[in-house]
Scaffold this motif. Structure first.
Motif, PDB file in Angstrom:
ATOM      1  N   VAL A 182      -8.723   2.379   5.783  1.00  0.00           N
ATOM      2  CA  VAL A 182      -7.331   2.191   6.208  1.00  0.00           C
ATOM      3  C   VAL A 182      -7.290   1.825   7.687  1.00  0.00           C
ATOM      4  O   VAL A 182      -6.587   0.893   8.095  1.00  0.00           O
ATOM      5  CB  VAL A 182      -6.496   3.458   5.937  1.00  0.00           C
ATOM      6  N   ALA A 183      -8.064   2.552   8.508  1.00  0.00           N
ATOM      7  CA  ALA A 183      -8.108   2.278   9.941  1.00  0.00           C
ATOM      8  C   ALA A 183      -8.654   0.882  10.230  1.00  0.00           C
ATOM      9  O   ALA A 183      -8.269   0.251  11.230  1.00  0.00           O
ATOM     10  CB  ALA A 183      -8.955   3.327  10.647  1.00  0.00           C
ATOM     11  N   ALA A 184      -9.537   0.388   9.353  1.00  0.00           N
ATOM     12  CA  ALA A 184     -10.115  -0.944   9.526  1.00  0.00           C
ATOM     13  C   ALA A 184      -9.172  -2.054   9.095  1.00  0.00           C
ATOM     14  O   ALA A 184      -9.489  -3.234   9.263  1.00  0.00           O
ATOM     15  CB  ALA A 184     -11.424  -1.042   8.743  1.00  0.00           C
ATOM     16  N   GLY A 185      -8.025  -1.690   8.521  1.00  0.00           N
ATOM     17  CA  GLY A 185      -7.037  -2.691   8.153  1.00  0.00           C
ATOM     18  C   GLY A 185      -7.031  -3.094   6.699  1.00  0.00           C
ATOM     19  O   GLY A 185      -6.399  -4.097   6.329  1.00  0.00           O
ATOM     20  N   ASP A 186      -7.710  -2.339   5.830  1.00  0.00           N
ATOM     21  CA  ASP A 186      -7.795  -2.731   4.419  1.00  0.00           C
ATOM     22  C   ASP A 186      -6.456  -2.681   3.693  1.00  0.00           C
ATOM     23  O   ASP A 186      -6.308  -3.308   2.639  1.00  0.00           O
ATOM     24  CB  ASP A 186      -8.809  -1.849   3.685  1.00  0.00           C
TER      25      ASP A 186
END
Length: 414
Positions: A182-186
């Motif tokens: 989630v933090a990586a933008g998925d």
């Protein structure tokens, strides 16, 4: 002719290094002694239901032994004393039972499993005595209490002692992995979340409203449990804190004591049983919390999080299911290479394993403490917003609050 010994492998070196660290950080293991042959000695404070799971998982691990027990009530200590084969003279009672357990010595670790109102004082006492602390959630029931736990963890680290908070989801790798994605933008840009925390009504253990009755029925009193939004809903709120990864700006909400007072199950207490809050994360991103603590007549409930973004959605459940659907999918079962459905004991077991590793390798980073504190602040924000019935309460306002909840011990034995 003497044989040349085999060269020490890296694994041997690391193992011996860990044993040396254990000898320095565990009082009864002398420098140079083989820590592998000495189990870590645990004293349990709080002999209620949670002491079954936490104690059983410690013994199942094989590297711990339970050597002392403390509970206000003699019958509770005796029940667990018989179960864990703890001698009668190592079972301590009264409000000061934790002090008696600590002063008696012969322990390396204190497991704090008492009603959460008492957690800060008991954790502080253990740290002051140079003991490691295994701490159940909730770590405290108010902002000053959470801050005391954070300070105790820092003090423990300065003494080369470990303090671990026993949240289960964070102890299973597919939850943090989903959060990393989630933090990586998925998910793209997160825009909406639903947090569900529903359980049945907690029944009275004994009738009555006296001082000892209240202590037996601590789940019915906000000054002992912090409300169900702290004691129970913290599991779902912790998942939201993990996955969203940042605090909200503010919250609004409402709460009420509805079904407890207006059903045949009516009984003493002051906890609310219906909670609804909306967290505002800014830029239109809101998260809705629904928390219920009454018998919901066979309708759906549980501990769950749905997080929706512009390119995907995440679903996380306390039972063990975690997945992302969208442009970049993720399946927690595939990641773990097995289907996990039921995480409570598994999470506790993993935490005991981590705790042992931290103690024996000298890892005093207290990695579980800040995330746990942040989750408690998030829950406390919702509680305060709900108490104010529709007024907006900011994150900064709550985390800077200095007002403690107070429990009156008058009439209780020391």
């Amino acid at each position: 002719m003497n044989q040349t010994p085999n060269p020490t492998t890296r694994r041997d070196f690391l193992a011996k290094s860990g044993l040396a660290a254990a000898a320095l950080s565990v009082p009864h293991i002398a420098r140079g002694q083989d820590a592998a042959s000495s189990k870590l000695r645990v004293g349990i404070i709080g002999c209620g239901g949670r002491s079954n799971n936490v104690g059983e998982m410690a013994l199942k691990d094989g590297r711990y032994e339970i050597v002392a027990l403390a509970d206000y009530f003699q019958d509770a200590g005796d029940r667990q004393g018989e179960k864990y084969k703890v001698p009668a003279n190592r079972r301590f009672t009264g409000l000061d039972c934790f002090k008696k357990l600590i002063d008696a010595g012969g322990i390396d670790i204190v497991a704090v499993l008492s009603p959460p109102y008492f957690h800060p004082e008991q954790a502080e006492a253990a740290v002051d005595a140079g003991l490691h602390v295994y701490l159940a959630k909730p770590i405290a029931i108010d902002v000053p209490g959470v801050a005391r736990i954070e300070a105790a963890a820092k003090k423990a680290a300065a003494k080369n002692r470990c303090l671990l908070v026993d949240f289960q989801t964070r102890a299973l790798a597919h939850y943090p992995e989903a959060a990393r994605r989630v933090a990586a933008g998925d998910l793209g840009l997160p825009g909406y979340a639903e947090i569900e925390a529903t359980c049945g009504a907690f029944q009275l253990k004994v009738p009555g409203d006296g001082p000892e009755d209240r202590l037996r029925n601590w789940l019915q009193w906000r000054e002992l449990c912090g409300e169900s939004i702290i004691e129970f809903s913290i599991h779902a709120i912790d998942m939201a804190s993990l996955m969203i990864g940042r605090p909200p700006v503010s919250a609004t909400g409402f709460c009420q004591r509805q079904f407890v007072d207006y059903t045949p199950d009516a009984h003493p207490g002051n906890v609310k049983d219906v909670w609804n809050a909306v967290y505002d994360y800014g830029n239109g991103f809101k998260a809705v919390l629904r928390a219920k603590r009454f018998n919901h007549r066979d309708l759906s409930g549980g501990i769950h999080l749905n997080l929706f973004g512009t390119e995907g959605a995440l679903s996380a459940d306390y039972i063990g299911e975690v997945f992302i659907k969208g442009k970049k999918s993720f399946n927690g079962d595939a990641f773990m290479k097995k289907k996990i459905r039921g995480i409570y004991n598994l999470g506790i077991s993993n935490n005991w394993d981590t705790f042992y590793r931290n103690i024996t390798t000298g890892d005093y980073t207290q990695a579980t403490v800040k995330p746990s504190a942040d989750s408690h602040y998030l829950a406390l924000l919702a509680r305060e917003a709900c108490y104010r019935q529709g007024q907006t309460v900011t994150w900064n306002e709550v985390v800077n609050d200095k007002t403690p909840l107070k429990f009156d011990p008058t009439g209780l034995k020391s």
